[in-house]
Structures are given as C-alpha cells and as structure tokens.
Design an enzyme around this catalytic site. Structure first.
Site, PDB file in Angstrom:
ATOM      1  CG  ASN A 213      -7.817   2.326   5.539  1.00  0.00           C
ATOM      2  OD1 ASN A 213      -8.581   1.360   5.190  1.00  0.00           O
ATOM      3  ND2 ASN A 213      -7.410   2.154   6.797  1.00  0.00           N
TER       4      ASN A 213
ATOM      5  CD  GLU B  39      -2.896   1.201   2.465  1.00  0.00           C
ATOM      6  OE1 GLU B  39      -3.013  -0.096   3.067  1.00  0.00           O
ATOM      7  OE2 GLU B  39      -3.819   1.755   2.580  1.00  0.00           O
TER       8      GLU B  39
ATOM      9  CD  GLU C 255     -10.228  -2.508   6.119  1.00  0.00           C
ATOM     10  OE1 GLU C 255     -10.227  -1.412   6.592  1.00  0.00           O
ATOM     11  OE2 GLU C 255      -9.578  -3.455   6.530  1.00  0.00           O
TER      12      GLU C 255
ATOM     13  CD  GLN D 162       0.103  -2.650   3.637  1.00  0.00           C
ATOM     14  OE1 GLN D 162       0.818  -2.145   3.279  1.00  0.00           O
ATOM     15  NE2 GLN D 162      -0.937  -2.091   4.256  1.00  0.00           N
TER      16      GLN D 162
ATOM     17  CD  GLU E 178      -6.361  -4.797   4.099  1.00  0.00           C
ATOM     18  OE1 GLU E 178      -6.091  -4.513   5.227  1.00  0.00           O
ATOM     19  OE2 GLU E 178      -6.659  -3.740   3.332  1.00  0.00           O
TER      20      GLU E 178
HETATM   21  O1  AHR Z   1      -3.175  -2.823   6.098  1.00  0.00           O
HETATM   22  C1  AHR Z   1      -3.334  -1.763   6.707  1.00  0.00           C
HETATM   23  C2  AHR Z   1      -4.811  -1.101   6.491  1.00  0.00           C
HETATM   24  O2  AHR Z   1      -5.768  -2.189   7.257  1.00  0.00           O
HETATM   25  C3  AHR Z   1      -5.377  -1.167   5.342  1.00  0.00           C
HETATM   26  O3  AHR Z   1      -5.052   0.058   4.710  1.00  0.00           O
HETATM   27  C4  AHR Z   1      -6.765  -1.132   5.609  1.00  0.00           C
HETATM   28  O4  AHR Z   1      -7.561  -1.709   4.542  1.00  0.00           O
HETATM   29  C5  AHR Z   1      -6.767  -1.999   6.844  1.00  0.00           C
HETATM   30  O5  AHR Z   1      -7.831  -1.613   7.730  1.00  0.00           O
END
Ligand code: AHR
Length: 503
Positions: A72, A27, A173, A352, A292
């Site tokens: 996000n 991300e 989300e 991640q 995730e």
């Molecule tokens: O992975 C970190 C964050 O966790 C992501 O941006 C979001 O999708 C989730 O809340």
C-alpha cells in the site's frame, strides 16, 4: 491407524519449479526496514547500517526475490525521494500506514542489502498517485546504462552499473478502495498497459506483473481480472494474487483447510487468464505472481491502539503478528499448494520478511529470532527445487464449516536435479497420527535420508526472544523403505519433510 497413500512417477510431473516461488517482501511499513533490516546503532550493524544478525537469518531462507518498497505504501510514494544524498531526502507522510517515511533507506541502499542477502529486487512502481511517466523514469534510472537524464543521475549518485531489476509490479492492489487512487478495472488495465509499454521500451528485458484481486472476498474478484486483462493482456507477463488467512474464531480444522481456498483462487485466476487469451486468439500464456500471502490477523486490534496513541511517528510497530504453531502448519499447506500449481505460479512472496507479518522478528537494540512460520518456508526453499511431481494422493477426509472433504494429509513431492525425492506433508488431524504409504518404485533404489518434523503439543505455542526454539524442527520417526514402498508415520498436527536419496 488411519492411512493415506501416495503414488509418484518421474514421468508424471507438473513442471519445473520456478525458485521465485520462495520469494518474500519488504515494505516501508512498521519496523520492516527501520528496526528490521536496518538499525545503524545496533551492535551487529555493518558499515551500511544493516543488521548482520538479521542478514544471517534471511540468507538461511535462500530467498530468490524480494518485493519492494510496497505494498500500500507504494501508491503514494515518489521514488525520486529515495535517491540522492540522504541529508536532502524529504520526510513524507505515508497515508497508507499513517507514519512518517524518512527515506533514510532508499533504492541504492536496498540494492546493497539485496546483494548482501543474495537476492534479487522485485520493484513495485506507483500507479496510484503517480502513473506511467514516473514508472518509465525509474526503469531508466535503474536499468539504463547511461547517457540519459535519469541514468546519469544514478551514476552521479554513486552507482555506475545499472541495477538490472528484472521483475516489476505495476502498482499494488489497485482494486482495493483502501488504496491511494484506487481505480476501476478498465482504468487500471489501461494505465497498466501504457506503463508496461513504456517501461519495456526503456528496457525490453524486464517482466511486469499486473494487479489482480486483493483477495477472494473482493466483490470484483473475477470481473476485475477479466476486464483488466482485456486491456493489457499483450503487454504484461504475470497477474498478481494476494491472500491472507486468519483464525479469529479459533476453529483449527477450518483454519488448516484454508489452503483449499488458495488452490481454488489460483485455478480460477488461471482460467480467467486463459479465457481472456482465448478471446484474443492469443498464443501467449499469462502466469501468476502470488506476491502477497501469509497468515495475518493476530495484530489487528493492537494496530488500532497504536494509531490511536501514536499516529505519524517513524517506524511504528505495526502488523507485528506473533505466529503460533497452527499458523506454521497452514503456511506449510500453502507452500504445498504452490508446488501443486508450479506450472502456472512462477513467483510467490511471503508477506513479509522482517517484523511486519514476518517469519523473522527483532527487538530494537536486541535479538533476532525465527517465528514458527520461518521453518516451513526454509524447508521448502531448501529442498523444494527441481521438478514438481504430480502425486496421486488418497487421504481420509473431514468436513468443516467452509469446506467438505478436506484431506487430513496434504502432501506433494519434488524431484531434485540430483535424483533425490522430497515429500512435503501436513497432517491436519487434531488427534490422530496417520501412516503415509508411498509408492516410489519408479525412482529406483532410494533410502530415507532424513525425516524432519515440526510439531508442538499446543497449537497456540509461539517463539519469543527468550524462548526462540519453543517451536522448532526436530527428527521424525524415520519410517521404512521396502522395495520402493515407503511407510512413514505423520504425527497428528505436523509438518513433515521426508528426504529420499539414492541408496
Ligand atoms: O502486506 C501488508 C499489506 O497488505 C500490503 O501493504 C498491502 O498490499 C496488503 O493489503
């Protein structure tokens, strides 16, 4: 010594494992991109500014798919900002993580990185502050051969051939009030349906993932999936699940049992998908994208301090969880959970990949090292391909605050295309080694080729740049094989990979 038993049969299988369950996620957040995969001044940087030392560690994980660019972040992102000459790309405030996004790395650069990492991009479109129109435009930009406004722009930007991105997330989300332009299930389901329709009209070969719940504690969990799917069942291919676990109360047995919550999360979402399909008299099956998942809690307080001091800077060191040995055990148990649900979980992304709640850590200008959780992911990705077997496992159990009858031994097995069998097992016991006795007579003459173990006497042990192999895999005791009966001792608190090949 306590004993657990396992019976395996080649005809008793869950299904073919989709390699995409060993996916990951990058991300535009913290130092995932800037200072993680990309650092043009780093001594190991390649001509594109990507760190070769990081690339090497990513490649060893053999990650088939990487979700990008959020998270996000994506709910406020204009994809057009990330293409074209770098010097003209805008700097934008990112309201998800209170940083400034410079767009130095964008779609073309990330596609180059993916090619080098031998992985496929899974692209998330913005269904927060944007909508179906922006979504269909980026599909045209990325995947249409040429002769249209957006595809010709891609060609002018230096990329003649389409990127050919096959897997797309319809937002991120969208059930969460923290999300930019959070929506109700009905609203999101309608927007996802229209976006999916238009995106697939542009490129019928793509698959799309609709947002499910952000975690099992969401008050809308269950009704969100039902209502959202009622709106878009016919247009989508997968429903997403997200889940992070933590151990803030320092209850190791309870923490290690959390994969049972993940298992029931998966089974609940499968039931809802099938219920909606049933209500529509549909023959179509919706599968799951667990895009995730991880442990995430170590860095929460640190992040609050960073934002107090340094809001809006570029590449703030956010979400830099330092993982300990017990985290690796839970990650192992979560991977076992995916294998046990391989008939319906077709994609999963460890969130991640680099620096941000990640198996790989870097220092700006400095080294790269594997966190504890790197190892179970690497082992599963390397040896967990083929057919997921449906083992009959009996293990002694324990009770903890949130779960009853937690098996001490969490185990499953994979039949490789070459006839090999790999057993993955976690011993959750804090104080006892446990014998695993497995009946493998159905597979003919097998011998134990390797027993890999991850263990540390201190559950809180971590890896650092100075001590990168503090928690690292070693050799197990090997065990015995006699007439198709295997006996292996699983040390207390251990992740085990037992590889069996033709004798
Ligand atoms: O992975 C970190 C964050 O966790 C992501 O941006 C979001 O999708 C989730 O809340």
């Amino acid at each position: 010594m306590k004993k657990a038993t396992m019976i395996l049969d080649r005809d008793f299988s869950i299904g073919q494992i989709d390699p995409r369950i060993y996916g990951s996620f990058i991300e535009h957040l913290g130092r995932a991109v800037y200072g993680g995969i990309y650092e043009p001044d780093h001594p190991t940087a390649d001509k594109n500014g990507f760190r070769r030392d990081v690339m090497e560690m990513v490649r060893k994980l053999d990650v088939p798919v990487v979700r990008y660019p959020g998270g996000n972040f994506v709910s406020g992102f204009n994809w057009e900002d990330s293409v074209g000459p770098r010097e003209t790309r805008p700097k934008r405030l990112d309201l998800a993580w209170f940083t400034t996004e410079t767009n130095e790395v964008g779609l073309h650069e990330f596609a180059d990185w993916c090619a080098e990492a031998k992985t496929q991009m899974m692209y998330a479109v913005n269904l927060g502050s944007r909508g179906p129109d922006a979504a269909r435009n980026i599909v045209e930009y990325a995947n249409h051969p040429g002769g249209s406004y957006w595809s010709d722009m891609r060609i002018r930007n230096g990329r003649k051939d389409p990127f050919g991105i096959k897997l797309w997330c319809l937002g991120n989300e969208m059930d969460g009030p923290w999300q930019m332009c959070h929506r109700t299930a009905y609203d999101y389901g309608s927007v996802a349906r229209e976006a999916a329709k238009m995106m697939k009209w542009v490129d019928p070969s793509i698959e799309v993932v609709a947002c499910g719940s952000s975690n099992t504690h969401m008050p809308t969990f269950g009704t969100w999936e039902y209502q959202m799917l009622t709106e878009c069942y016919d247009q989508i291919d997968y429903v997403s699940l997200h889940q992070y676990y933590g151990n803030p109360t320092n209850d190791t047995p309870g923490f290690l049992a959390r994969s049972m919550d993940m298992d029931s999360f998966i089974k609940t979402v499968v039931s809802i998908c099938d219920a909606v399909g049933g209500s529509k008299h549909s023959k179509k099956k919706i599968n799951l994208s667990f895009d995730e998942w991880n442990v995430w809690y170590h860095s929460n307080e640190q992040d609050k301090e960073i934002w107090k001091q340094d809001k809006w800077n570029r590449a703030l060191p956010l979400l830099e969880d330092i993982y300990n040995f017990e985290d690796a055990l839970l990650v192992g148990a979560m991977l076992i959970t995916f294998l046990r649900n391989a008939d319906r979980v077709k994609v999963a992304c460890l969130a991640q990949l680099v620096n941000v709640i990640a198996p790989i850590m870097t220092r700006n200008g400095g080294g790269v090292w594997a966190q504890t959780i790197y190892w179970p992911l690497m082992h599963a990705s390397k040896y967990g391909r083929g057919t997921a077997l449906r083992p009959l496992v009996k293990s002694p159990t324990y009770d903890c605050a949130d779960f009853e009858q937690v098996p001490y031994v969490d185990a499953t097995a994979v039949l490789g295309d070459d006839g090999s069998v790999t057993v993955f097992a976690v011993n959750r016991s804090m104080d006892e080694d446990i014998e695993l006795a497995a009946d493998l007579r159905a597979f003919g003459d097998l011998k134990i080729a390797e027993h890999i173990v991850l263990h540390h006497d201190d559950v809180k042990a971590v890896n650092t740049e100075a001590n990168p192999e503090n928690v690292a895999p070693g050799k197990g005791n090997g065990g015995t094989m006699d007439g198709g009966h295997m006996s292996v001792v699983l040390g207390k608190l251990s992740w085990n990979v037992i590889r069996l090949v033709k004798a």
